[in-house]
Write a protein that holds these residues in place. Structure first.
Motif, short mmCIF file in Angstrom:
data_model
loop_
_atom_site.label_atom_id
_atom_site.label_comp_id
_atom_site.label_asym_id
_atom_site.label_seq_id
_atom_site.Cartn_x
_atom_site.Cartn_y
_atom_site.Cartn_z
N GLY A 123 0.81 -1.21 0.00
CA GLY A 123 0.00 0.00 0.00
C GLY A 123 0.84 1.26 0.00
N ILE A 124 2.08 1.16 0.49
CA ILE A 124 2.96 2.33 0.52
C ILE A 124 3.87 2.37 -0.70
N THR A 125 4.44 1.21 -1.03
CA THR A 125 5.46 1.19 -2.08
C THR A 125 4.88 1.25 -3.49
N THR A 126 3.70 0.72 -3.70
CA THR A 126 3.15 0.68 -5.06
C THR A 126 3.03 2.08 -5.67
N PRO A 127 2.40 3.07 -4.97
CA PRO A 127 2.34 4.42 -5.55
C PRO A 127 3.72 5.04 -5.75
N ILE A 128 4.64 4.79 -4.80
CA ILE A 128 5.98 5.38 -4.92
C ILE A 128 6.73 4.77 -6.11
N LEU A 129 6.64 3.44 -6.27
CA LEU A 129 7.31 2.79 -7.40
C LEU A 129 6.71 3.24 -8.72
N ALA A 130 5.38 3.41 -8.74
CA ALA A 130 4.75 3.89 -9.97
C ALA A 130 5.26 5.29 -10.31
N LEU A 131 5.40 6.14 -9.28
CA LEU A 131 5.93 7.49 -9.50
C LEU A 131 7.37 7.44 -9.99
N ALA A 132 8.17 6.54 -9.42
CA ALA A 132 9.56 6.40 -9.85
C ALA A 132 9.65 5.90 -11.29
N GLU A 133 8.80 4.95 -11.67
CA GLU A 133 8.80 4.45 -13.05
C GLU A 133 8.43 5.56 -14.03
N THR A 134 7.45 6.38 -13.64
CA THR A 134 7.06 7.50 -14.51
C THR A 134 8.23 8.47 -14.67
N ALA A 135 8.90 8.80 -13.56
CA ALA A 135 10.04 9.72 -13.64
C ALA A 135 11.15 9.15 -14.51
N LYS A 136 11.42 7.85 -14.40
CA LYS A 136 12.46 7.22 -15.21
C LYS A 136 12.09 7.24 -16.69
N LEU A 176 1.65 14.00 -3.32
CA LEU A 176 2.94 13.98 -4.01
C LEU A 176 2.77 13.73 -5.50
N THR A 177 1.85 12.83 -5.87
CA THR A 177 1.60 12.56 -7.30
C THR A 177 1.05 13.78 -8.00
N ASP A 178 0.09 14.49 -7.35
CA ASP A 178 -0.47 15.71 -7.95
C ASP A 178 0.61 16.77 -8.14
N ARG A 222 13.03 9.22 -22.13
CA ARG A 222 12.45 9.64 -23.42
C ARG A 222 12.35 11.15 -23.58
N HIS A 223 12.60 11.89 -22.48
CA HIS A 223 12.46 13.35 -22.51
C HIS A 223 11.07 13.76 -22.99
N ASP A 224 10.08 12.98 -22.60
CA ASP A 224 8.70 13.26 -22.98
C ASP A 224 7.96 13.78 -21.76
N TYR A 225 7.77 15.11 -21.71
CA TYR A 225 7.15 15.72 -20.54
C TYR A 225 5.63 15.74 -20.62
N SER A 226 5.07 15.07 -21.62
CA SER A 226 3.61 14.94 -21.69
C SER A 226 3.10 13.75 -20.87
N VAL A 227 4.01 12.89 -20.41
CA VAL A 227 3.63 11.74 -19.59
C VAL A 227 3.18 12.23 -18.22
N ARG A 228 2.14 11.56 -17.67
CA ARG A 228 1.66 11.92 -16.34
C ARG A 228 1.59 10.67 -15.46
N ALA A 229 1.85 10.85 -14.15
CA ALA A 229 1.77 9.76 -13.19
C ALA A 229 0.30 9.52 -12.81
N VAL A 230 -0.06 8.24 -12.61
CA VAL A 230 -1.43 7.88 -12.24
C VAL A 230 -1.59 7.98 -10.73
N LYS A 231 -2.61 8.73 -10.30
CA LYS A 231 -2.87 8.89 -8.87
C LYS A 231 -3.63 7.66 -8.37
N GLN A 232 -3.04 6.96 -7.39
CA GLN A 232 -3.62 5.70 -6.92
C GLN A 232 -4.27 5.82 -5.54
#
Length: 497
Positions: A182-195, A218-220, A200-210
């Protein structure tokens, strides 16, 4: 420490939960064992004291009637107590009356009874119980017991504690493995989005709020930051395109202005050369005819006429020198530098001797320090030293003794040559005029000259890629510095336009 910093967050959370559980269990078990140890020691002393009172009461008759057989039978009853290893009875005088050993190898009994009471001594505990009938003390009972019962109890409790700890760790592991998601899943998803954005240097990508807790905030915030970066990136791209276009236009304009400037410089140099060259002939004629008047008609001319002729000769000579300096200055713009390793030491020694011979009987002291070789054009570098040495001697001629110091030093990985004199010096507020053409800081009456020498020096050094500067105080002398590269490689000729 560095390894723990780089540990994945899932493992960190699991380690935190397991270490916390382990610490709590360890503290609990330690407290439990400490409590059991203290209470068991106290209960063991009480039990032994009660047993001692019973044996002491049963032994009064045997001691009163001096019946050792009855006493031995009473002590033999202690065989039922398997932890009693020894017992003995002492009469009123403290002599051993009867004894009991659970093991024949048991050590000797105390010679005389000690103070009443029970206590732990090493791996055993025991003590002395008074035997009293009414108000009369008939003797003393000695009891000695091992701690086997305590160790058996602690061993049992230890086994139970290990089982509880093992089950608790297993339960903590299972709970932590499920709860940390419950704690790590949102953080890992945020880290994957940042990576993904970084790769790709694609700043149109957005992180999914879980979730809607702090991780959701933090996601917002992360998505808002991406929006701003995307907007700034677009603005930056537009600005970069404008800058590129502006630079292209600027480069074109610079190229055009450079071409115009080069053409103007060439025309100016050609004009200066032509004017200087064309002025030579009439100046020579004026000087020649004036000299003829001086030599052949001196007898028929009065003093005023001779003064005027002398003025014509002096000024025509000065004008000739000025034209020669202008020609030398203009030739520098077209001169090709032939660079190779030259001995600055030899050049300076030769020039100093030449200038000394010109100065005649003047008191002159020249100190020449170490001067490393330079990678330079021999002819123009020689001209630099001629101008600097002659200036040093000229501006110090009013001194009783002219002192000139020539040397070099290294600073900021650059080799710097210098020449210092004790002459007239100059006021540093006029420094900007020092290297200008026809700029003089002293009058013609004080020191002769055309005002071109230092301009020639500066131009030569600039063509070599160096720089020249000076420090001075009025009437205290001046020091000139210039830079050239020290040379240690084989001689190489470089044709530089």
């Amino acid at each position: 420490m560095m390894r723990s910093r780089n540990t994945p967050i899932q493992q960190k959370l699991m380690k935190v939960i397991m270490l916390t559980s382990g610490a709590v269990l360890l503290l609990t078990c330690s407290s439990f064992f400490a409590y059991e140890l203290v209470t068991f020691r106290q209960s063991s002393i009480r039990q032994l004291s009660t047993l001692g009172e019973i044996i002491a009461t049963n032994s009064t008759a045997a001691l009163a009637f001096d019946d050792s057989t009855a006493a031995n039978e009473i002590l033999s009853a202690l065989k039922a107590e398997r932890h009693i290893v020894a017992a003995s009875l002492y009469d009123a005088e403290g002599k051993l009356f009867s004894s009991y050993r659970a093991n024949p190898t048991q050590g000797a009994f105390p010679i005389v009874p000690e103070a009443d009471g029970y206590q732990f001594t090493g791996a055993y505990f025991g003590g002395y119980q008074p035997i009293v009938q009414g108000d009369k003390r008939l003797g003393t009972l000695y009891l000695k017991s091992d701690t086997g019962a305590m160790y058996e109890r602690l061993k049992l409790y230890g086994s139970i504690a290990l089982l509880v700890v093992a089950l608790s760790f297993l339960l903590a592991y299972l709970l932590s493995k499920n709860l940390q998601h419950g704690i790590t899943t949102p953080i890992l998803a945020l880290a994957e989005t940042a990576k993904a954005i970084s790769d790709r240097h694609d700043y149109s990508v957005r992180a999914v709020k879980q979730v809607d807790n702090e991780l959701g905030v933090l996601t917002d915030a992360f998505n808002q930051m991406l929006t701003r970066i995307q907007e700034q990136n677009l603005a930056l791209n537009e600005s970069s395109a404008k800058i590129v276009a502006f630079n292209q236009r600027l480069e074109q304009r610079v190229a055009e202005r450079t071409a115009e400037l080069e053409a103007s410089n060439k025309e100016l140099e050609s004009f200066s050369y032509s004017v200087s060259h064309d002025l030579r002939a009439p100046i020579r004629s004026i000087h020649g005819y004036a000299n003829i008047l001086k030599e052949e008609y001196a007898s028929v001319l009065d003093a005023e006429a001779m003064r005027l002729i002398q003025t014509i000769l002096r000024n025509s000579k000065r004008m000739g020198q000025l034209i020669d300096d202008l020609l030398a200055f203009s030739r520098l713009g077209r001169k090709e530098l032939m660079r190779f390793e030259v001995s600055v030491q030899d050049i300076v020694h030769t020039i100093v001797e030449e200038q000394k011979s010109i100065e005649g009987d003047r008191l002159i002291e020249v100190k020449i320090d170490n001067l490393p070789n330079a990678f330079a054009d021999l002819t123009t570098l020689r001209q630099v030293w001629i101008n600097l040495v002659s200036n040093a001697l000229k501006y110090s001629r009013d001194r009783e003794r002219s002192v000139v110091e020539i040397g070099s030093f290294e600073k900021d990985q650059a080799l710097i040559y210098y020449i210092k004199d004790n002459g007239a010096g100059f006021d540093m507020k006029y420094y900007d005029k020092l290297f200008g053409v026809f700029q003089r800081l002293h009058s013609q009456k004080e020191f002769e000259g055309t005002g071109v020498g230092l301009a020639i020096v500066q131009r030569i050094i600039a063509k070599h890629g160096g720089r020249i500067w000076a420090e001075a105080k009025l009437n205290e002398g001046a020091t000139f510095y210039f830079t050239l590269n020290a040379m240690s490689s084989p001689s190489i000729a470089v044709n530089e336009n």
